[in-house]
Design a protein around this motif. Structure first.
Motif, PDB file in Angstrom:
ATOM      1  N   THR A 129     -20.997-151.688  36.507  1.00 20.91           N
ATOM      2  CA  THR A 129     -19.676-151.460  35.916  1.00 20.91           C
ATOM      3  C   THR A 129     -19.419-149.980  35.621  1.00 20.91           C
ATOM      4  O   THR A 129     -18.288-149.510  35.723  1.00 20.91           O
ATOM      5  CB  THR A 129     -19.543-152.276  34.607  1.00 20.91           C
ATOM      6  N   TRP A 130     -20.487-149.246  35.277  1.00 21.15           N
ATOM      7  CA  TRP A 130     -20.301-147.820  35.004  1.00 21.15           C
ATOM      8  C   TRP A 130     -19.772-147.110  36.253  1.00 21.15           C
ATOM      9  O   TRP A 130     -18.822-146.330  36.179  1.00 21.15           O
ATOM     10  CB  TRP A 130     -21.613-147.167  34.543  1.00 21.15           C
ATOM     11  N   GLY A 131     -20.404-147.383  37.398  1.00 19.26           N
ATOM     12  CA  GLY A 131     -19.945-146.787  38.649  1.00 19.26           C
ATOM     13  C   GLY A 131     -18.551-147.278  39.014  1.00 19.26           C
ATOM     14  O   GLY A 131     -17.698-146.508  39.471  1.00 19.26           O
ATOM     15  N   ALA A 132     -18.299-148.578  38.781  1.00 19.06           N
ATOM     16  CA  ALA A 132     -17.000-149.173  39.122  1.00 19.06           C
ATOM     17  C   ALA A 132     -15.878-148.517  38.320  1.00 19.06           C
ATOM     18  O   ALA A 132     -14.765-148.329  38.832  1.00 19.06           O
ATOM     19  CB  ALA A 132     -17.043-150.676  38.859  1.00 19.06           C
ATOM     20  N   ARG A 133     -16.157-148.138  37.074  1.00 16.46           N
ATOM     21  CA  ARG A 133     -15.128-147.496  36.247  1.00 16.46           C
ATOM     22  C   ARG A 133     -14.795-146.112  36.804  1.00 16.46           C
ATOM     23  O   ARG A 133     -13.637-145.683  36.793  1.00 16.46           O
ATOM     24  CB  ARG A 133     -15.582-147.416  34.788  1.00 16.46           C
ATOM     25  N   ILE A 134     -15.807-145.415  37.312  1.00 17.12           N
ATOM     26  CA  ILE A 134     -15.574-144.102  37.931  1.00 17.12           C
ATOM     27  C   ILE A 134     -14.713-144.262  39.184  1.00 17.12           C
ATOM     28  O   ILE A 134     -13.759-143.513  39.409  1.00 17.12           O
ATOM     29  CB  ILE A 134     -16.932-143.420  38.251  1.00 17.12           C
ATOM     30  N   VAL A 135     -15.041-145.278  39.995  1.00 10.00           N
ATOM     31  CA  VAL A 135     -14.282-145.522  41.232  1.00 10.00           C
ATOM     32  C   VAL A 135     -12.820-145.866  40.896  1.00 10.00           C
ATOM     33  O   VAL A 135     -11.882-145.300  41.475  1.00 10.00           O
ATOM     34  CB  VAL A 135     -14.933-146.657  42.051  1.00 10.00           C
ATOM     35  N   ALA A 136     -12.614-146.774  39.937  1.00 11.18           N
ATOM     36  CA  ALA A 136     -11.256-147.190  39.583  1.00 11.18           C
ATOM     37  C   ALA A 136     -10.448-146.013  39.048  1.00 11.18           C
ATOM     38  O   ALA A 136      -9.261-145.852  39.360  1.00 11.18           O
ATOM     39  CB  ALA A 136     -11.308-148.318  38.551  1.00 11.18           C
TER      40      ALA A 136
END
Lengths: 217, 97
Positions: A64-71
């Motif tokens: 989720t940490w990486g996903a938040r950066i992507v979003a």
């Protein structure tokens, strides 16, 4: 009889040698680690809480940490520009410290698909995404991704139409890599939290797509 | 001051070193171009033996066409690979101007 000299040159590598999966000899090191841990506890050099703290820190990062950066990059073009220029600084902006190395973010576009591999071992942005999936560590993935990336991608169900470039990033030294997947067509209308949910670990390694690439023939 | 800048053509050496070496076989003797300078890092070949690995060594990302790495590469000719190489494993592919 004189033993054959050991070759350390690339010229000495037999390209037809078999690749063997597994962790031969790992049992020995697991046993030794356990023994040393026990001795350090007995001598009160370590407290049980010290080990717990290290394990908790290793397990805290997650996809989720990486996903938040992507979003965030999908929603905000100026954040995306900062992310591609300096991944570590942009991750810090979102509250995530990349501890083990410098983060390099590579962007998928309609003409370029990126895929990450560590041929030597299993280098991976662990302080952001947590531990890598089992296949990322396999010799099969590591050997074949640099040699025949499109065949590997096909096994993940990812088709890259031939006019597109496939770029392999070998994470072999002091950088760690994150793929910025191509945003869904309706990203501008979707809510941030909704976008975070569609980003998977494999998308950030490059072995899964948000939407298939269109064949431009 | 780093020896190379983005765009320079470089050839990867085959130093024949044993031990903890981070330059895989498949890029040795191959020619690519510098993609970016990554900064200077302690030498992993020394760190592996508990030594400080200093002075730090310049590290670059090097860009290769896949067809340079694998003459029989099965994909399209536009496919590429990028990998990190320490300065002492590189030589200029042609005289620097």
């Amino acid at each position: 009889m004189t033993p054959e000299p050991i070759g350390y040159s690339a010229d000495a590598v037999d390209p037809s040698r078999l690749v063997v999966e597994g962790h031969e000899g790992a049992d020995y090191y697991a046993l030794m680690t356990e023994a040393i841990h026990k001795i350090l506890l007995e001598k009160q050099v370590l407290a049980p809480s010290d080990t717990d703290r290290v394990i908790a820190a290793l397990e805290a990062p997650n996809v989720t940490w990486g996903a938040r950066i992507v979003a965030q990059a999908w929603k905000d073009p100026s954040y995306k520009a900062r992310l591609l220029a300096d991944g570590s600084a942009a991750a810090r902006e979102m509250g995530y410290a990349i501890k083990e190395a410098k983060l390099v973010v590579v962007e998928n576009t309609s003409s370029l698909h990126n895929i990450i591999v560590c041929t030597l071992c299993s280098c991976y942005p662990r302080s952001l995404l947590g531990q890598p999936p089992w296949w990322y560590i396999s010799k099969n993935y590591r050997a074949r991704t640099v040699r025949e990336p499109r065949a590997v991608l096909a096994e993940f169900g990812v088709a890259i139409p031939p006019p597109m470039e496939v770029r392999v990033h070998d994470s072999n030294a002091d950088m760690r890599y994150l793929v910025l997947p191509k945003a869904p067509a309706d990203a501008a209308e979707r809510r941030f939290d909704d976008l975070v949910r569609i980003v998977t670990r494999n998308m950030m390694i490059g072995t899964e797509l948000v939407e298939p690439y269109r064949d431009r023939g | 001051m780093p020896r190379f800048t983005a765009g320079d053509r470089v050839t990867v050496l085959d130093l024949g070193k044993p031990g903890h070496v981070r330059i895989p076989w498949f890029i040795r003797h191959k020619t690519g171009r510098i993609e970016r300078y990554c900064g200077a890092y302690p030498n992993p070949e020394d760190l592996a033996f508990g030594r400080p690995g200093l002075p730090a060594i310049d590290l670059y990302r090097v860009h290769f066409p896949q067809t340079e790495l694998w003459p029989d590469y099965p994909g399209p000719p536009g496919d590429t690979l990028e990998i990190e190489v320490y300065d002492h494993w590189l030589e200029p592919a042609e005289p620097l101007t």
